[in-house]
Design an enzyme around this catalytic site. Sequence first.
Site, mmCIF file in Angstrom:
data_model
loop_
_atom_site.group_PDB
_atom_site.id
_atom_site.type_symbol
_atom_site.label_atom_id
_atom_site.label_comp_id
_atom_site.label_asym_id
_atom_site.label_seq_id
_atom_site.Cartn_x
_atom_site.Cartn_y
_atom_site.Cartn_z
ATOM 1 N N HIS A 481 10.107 -2.924 -3.632
ATOM 2 C CA HIS A 481 8.721 -2.611 -3.262
ATOM 3 C C HIS A 481 8.389 -2.981 -1.822
ATOM 4 C CE1 HIS A 481 4.190 -2.866 -4.023
ATOM 5 N NE2 HIS A 481 4.525 -1.651 -4.409
ATOM 6 N N LYS A 483 7.952 -2.907 2.226
ATOM 7 C CA LYS A 483 7.676 -1.891 3.240
ATOM 8 C C LYS A 483 7.997 -2.525 4.592
ATOM 9 C CE LYS A 483 4.456 -1.288 -0.245
ATOM 10 N NZ LYS A 483 5.290 -0.520 -1.117
ATOM 11 N N ASP A 488 15.088 -3.099 16.905
ATOM 12 C CA ASP A 488 15.846 -3.898 17.885
ATOM 13 C C ASP A 488 15.771 -5.398 17.645
ATOM 14 O OD1 ASP A 488 16.480 -1.543 19.113
ATOM 15 O OD2 ASP A 488 14.989 -1.722 20.704
ATOM 16 N N HIS A 907 -5.091 -0.676 -1.424
ATOM 17 C CA HIS A 907 -3.649 -0.875 -1.537
ATOM 18 C C HIS A 907 -3.176 -2.070 -0.717
ATOM 19 C CE1 HIS A 907 0.705 0.325 -1.200
ATOM 20 N NE2 HIS A 907 0.484 0.657 -2.454
ATOM 21 N N LYS A 909 -2.503 -5.906 0.461
ATOM 22 C CA LYS A 909 -2.063 -7.118 -0.221
ATOM 23 C C LYS A 909 -2.248 -8.279 0.756
ATOM 24 C CE LYS A 909 0.738 -3.581 -1.814
ATOM 25 N NZ LYS A 909 -0.012 -3.171 -2.969
ATOM 26 N N ASP A 914 -10.219 -19.635 4.562
ATOM 27 C CA ASP A 914 -10.954 -20.473 5.524
ATOM 28 C C ASP A 914 -10.906 -19.941 6.953
ATOM 29 O OD1 ASP A 914 -11.643 -22.150 3.476
ATOM 30 O OD2 ASP A 914 -10.070 -23.620 3.892
#
Length: 1106
Positions: A481, A483, A488, A907, A909, A914
């Site tokens: 899952h 991404k 480089d 979508h 996450k 604080d």
Amino acid sequence: MARDSSDNLIYGGGAHQYVQMQSEPPLATSSSYSFRQGSELMWIFDELPNVKIVKEWLQNLGIGDHAAVVQDEDEVDDDADVPQHEENYASKNRDVPSSAAFPMIKPALGRQQSISDRAKVAMQGYLNHFMGNLDIINSREVCKFLEVSKLSFLPEYGPKLKEDYVMVRHLPKIQKDDGGRCCCCGLFGCCNNNWQKVWAVLKPGFLALLEDPFETKLLDIIVFDVLPPSDGNGEGRVSLAKEIKDRNPLRYGLTVSCGNRTIKLRTKSKAKVRDWVASINDAGLRPPEGWCYPHRFGAFAPPRGLTEDGSQAQWFIDGQAAFEAIASSIEEAKSEIFITDWWLCPELYMRRPFNIHGSSRLDVLLEAKARQGVQVSGLTKGVIKEMIVLVCSLFEAGWDPPNQGPERRSGSGCYNLSYVMIAGIPVSIWQIYILLYKEVALALKINSVYSKRRLLNIHENVKVLRYPDHFSSGVYLWSHHEKIVIVDYEVCYIGGLDLCFGRYDNPQHNVGDLPALVWPGKDYYNPRESEPNSWEDTMRDELDREKYPRMPWHDVHCALWGPPCRDVARHFVQRWNYAKRNKAPNEQAIPLLMPQHHMVIPHYMGKTDAIDVKIKENENHGLKRQDSFTSRSSSQDIPLLLHQEADEKVVTDEDAKANGLDMNHNVSDQKKESSWNHFSYKRLKFEPPVPDMQMEDFVDDHGTKLVHGPIYMDALTQHNDEWWETQERGDLDASVNEGGQVGPCTSCRCQIIRSVGPWSAGTSQTEESIHNAYCSLIEKAEHFIYIENQFFISGLSGDEIIRNRVLEALYRRILRANNEKKCFRVIIVIPLLPGFQGGLDDGGAASVRAILHWQYRTICRGQNSILKNLYDAIGPQAHDYISFYGLRSYGRLRDNGLLATSQVYVHSKVMIVDDRAVLVGSANINDRSLLGSRDSEIGALIEDKEFVGSYMSGNPWKAGRFAYSLRISLWCEHLGLHPSENARIRDPVIDTTYRDIWMATAKTNTMIYQDVFACIPNDLISSRTVLRQAVAYWKEKIGHTTIDLGIAPQKLESYQNGDVRTMDPMERLESVKGFLVSYPLDFMSQEDLRPVFNESEFYASSQVFH
């Protein structure tokens, strides 16, 4: 032909340096290719080594400045074809020089105080002269004697450790002129059973096997990773390498084990076996430098940025900003690109409008880069050599190639020709590595086999792997899952955005696009309505744009520079090599990869004042899941977000300079600045980076208390309210920076965390450092927690079904705030409905209902929900502490067309704590993402080092530049505020922000959408029966609607004093501000949403849905 060296080789300090040979400039690229007339072999040394290197070799040979040790007597020669003096090549210390050197040593014996000292000096002189001949030092015998190879001094792989020939059996047959057999085969048969000789290279992070010292192509590699704390037999911590005893007393071997791999090596003596075992264990296990010890949260990577190491981060909100940055980085790439996604679409346009940005399509970008490198293959060696000589002579004359920046030299001091182009022809070899998740085709329609085929057709320099093989691995339920895009080894992108259709969006979150300008073909995407059965005709619409809205997409992505980027790349290399061994072990076109090196620094050691910190070895490194987080030992992680005195001040640039601090000092490598552009904001007034501050008086993982010097700060200065309107725009971000979609590039502390296990990355144990970081951050939060996530499925203590304990951490933190009578806020934003096809009452929508069941079970329904338990403990004031929200948008599908609404699919996450720490990545809040043994995930915990003046609970507060700017931008978008109004939401805790702005906006927007659309979900629909009635009513009234009742009637009807009044729905919708709406806690409250026996999902494991 022998070459004479310079006579004035002297000892020098610092890094390895080389004498530039004028007669034949070297080709110093990362691959270290070199072509020389009259020689078919590539050389290891293109230049004469500095005596600094000679001194190191002398120390390794025992004739340097080391203390002497007794030589083992059982060591025998390794190969008959190697001169006798090579028997003393090992890293043991010795006083006696090679016998081949005695003729050179004897004349000098009388001038020294002792034989040992005289021998050392004489040997140094001899080798100094010996090393002055390139033909000699590039011979195989001398390279073996010196333990050097093509990889020895490449700085990107770390310092030189041990190297030598060893025997292995697990590799395919290597074709050699001598058959690969050693000198003793005829007598002892030691090379039978496919044993063959290879060159082993030990680096701080891995053990690599090459065909010989002159090769760089990997035959095999073991990348060091966290080892279990115990072998299970009570013998203590697991070792990387162990000596093994063979039945044949003339065979000497060892095993090297890491992850789920174990390989056997043989040498020709017990002494060499012991030497290898000690060297390997020293490289991988010696704390705190070794990779085999777990770090904070049980993670494979340590916190970075505790010193000025170049760790930087930058956030992006929504796909427009992130895709622009990724495309720009790909265009500026110089050597290699790593990409891995859950779903990847080669035909994705990275910039819009797509009709004027054809060159920004992902496959076009990758093809352009792949073709840049392959042009070298069409040149003859002679032409290449002439090019190199010409370019080097131009460099010597002071030529600076246009648009190439200052990176003219590699780490070894040689010219880095990978940045040079002559007549459009680059000298470097380009490679692109793409790792795709191989889905279960019956369950998902992402068609990774099409993506792989399309990518492989781009160019031979594009390498693609799909993993896992479900049948052979037995993995059907879990996915890869992550991404990730890495360019480089200098910049990487992680977060929630896959490079696929449906993800591109802008701050407006439009629901329509007719005529198609922004979302072409299948990129006009709404998975609630329809999932395409085929992705091959990508420009053909799947939805009728006049009748159905697209589903807007909200996401958060992040760019990282410096050591955190290399940690992410190390994770990619581990996954790539594991997939390569399982999917294509004998495919030569798919190479193994080596991770680039960044030294693991002592555990969490910031700047200390004249303190010698001694690291104590702690055997109990493993983190076990506990239902009570407050009971965890303080040595398991670092206290985060320690209290800052409110009267401390943000130091201005002028104050800093007056005190000798350069606020504009870039902690990253200065040579990289011209090569990598950041999407820049105007610089805030902020404090100088203070590595000590959040690390003050804590106990690290090894039980050593760190003490720090005083911190000098003044009182808070006035915050610059116009920062958001007066952003400095770089060339790259002018088009996307208007709405605050791109954050400032800030120095930070950053730790890479992940969820992996044996099936996903070949590790020896499961890592759930994302889960541990979530729980630790929540437990240590002082004032508020803001969460955006695609799912919110978690469990309380004692829950035997849901195993992650994010909910338990939130519950305990809220109870503590209530007991202490302190204000504390938890705000959670999630999708209104799961992003899967099917109406809530459809027979084929059991998956949608099942996810809703587990989500409501977490939030408000049943004995395991947080609101039920909080109500039992503290009563109705639970809503003062925690609340839930979603996002929704509306608009015309075309000019004068249908008026439609759709949820904005959350979508992202991300968790902000604080206004000082941010956890961002690919992991959802559910068991799939957090347990480590299921889906593989990657994330980053970013803790600010630069601070701005703000407020918290009505008091002055030093907010982190990264965290604060991200929250303000997110809230401005969700609440429909102009950037100039950010002062209204500066304090996220006080009632004027939380109640009067945040909650009030959500409530008002929710009521308006209910009046205009009666859209699903809403609190008035409590059962499937009511749902059916509502759908039937609206379909009859307006004729056409969407699966979630997203089409407005022509006129709204209302009753006033018994009269019917009509109005244009757009008039009512004009009062909507931003996108924030309340989450419907009573939706389908009378239904059991779990699958039933006549639905296929009933027979699937419930773990699939949570």
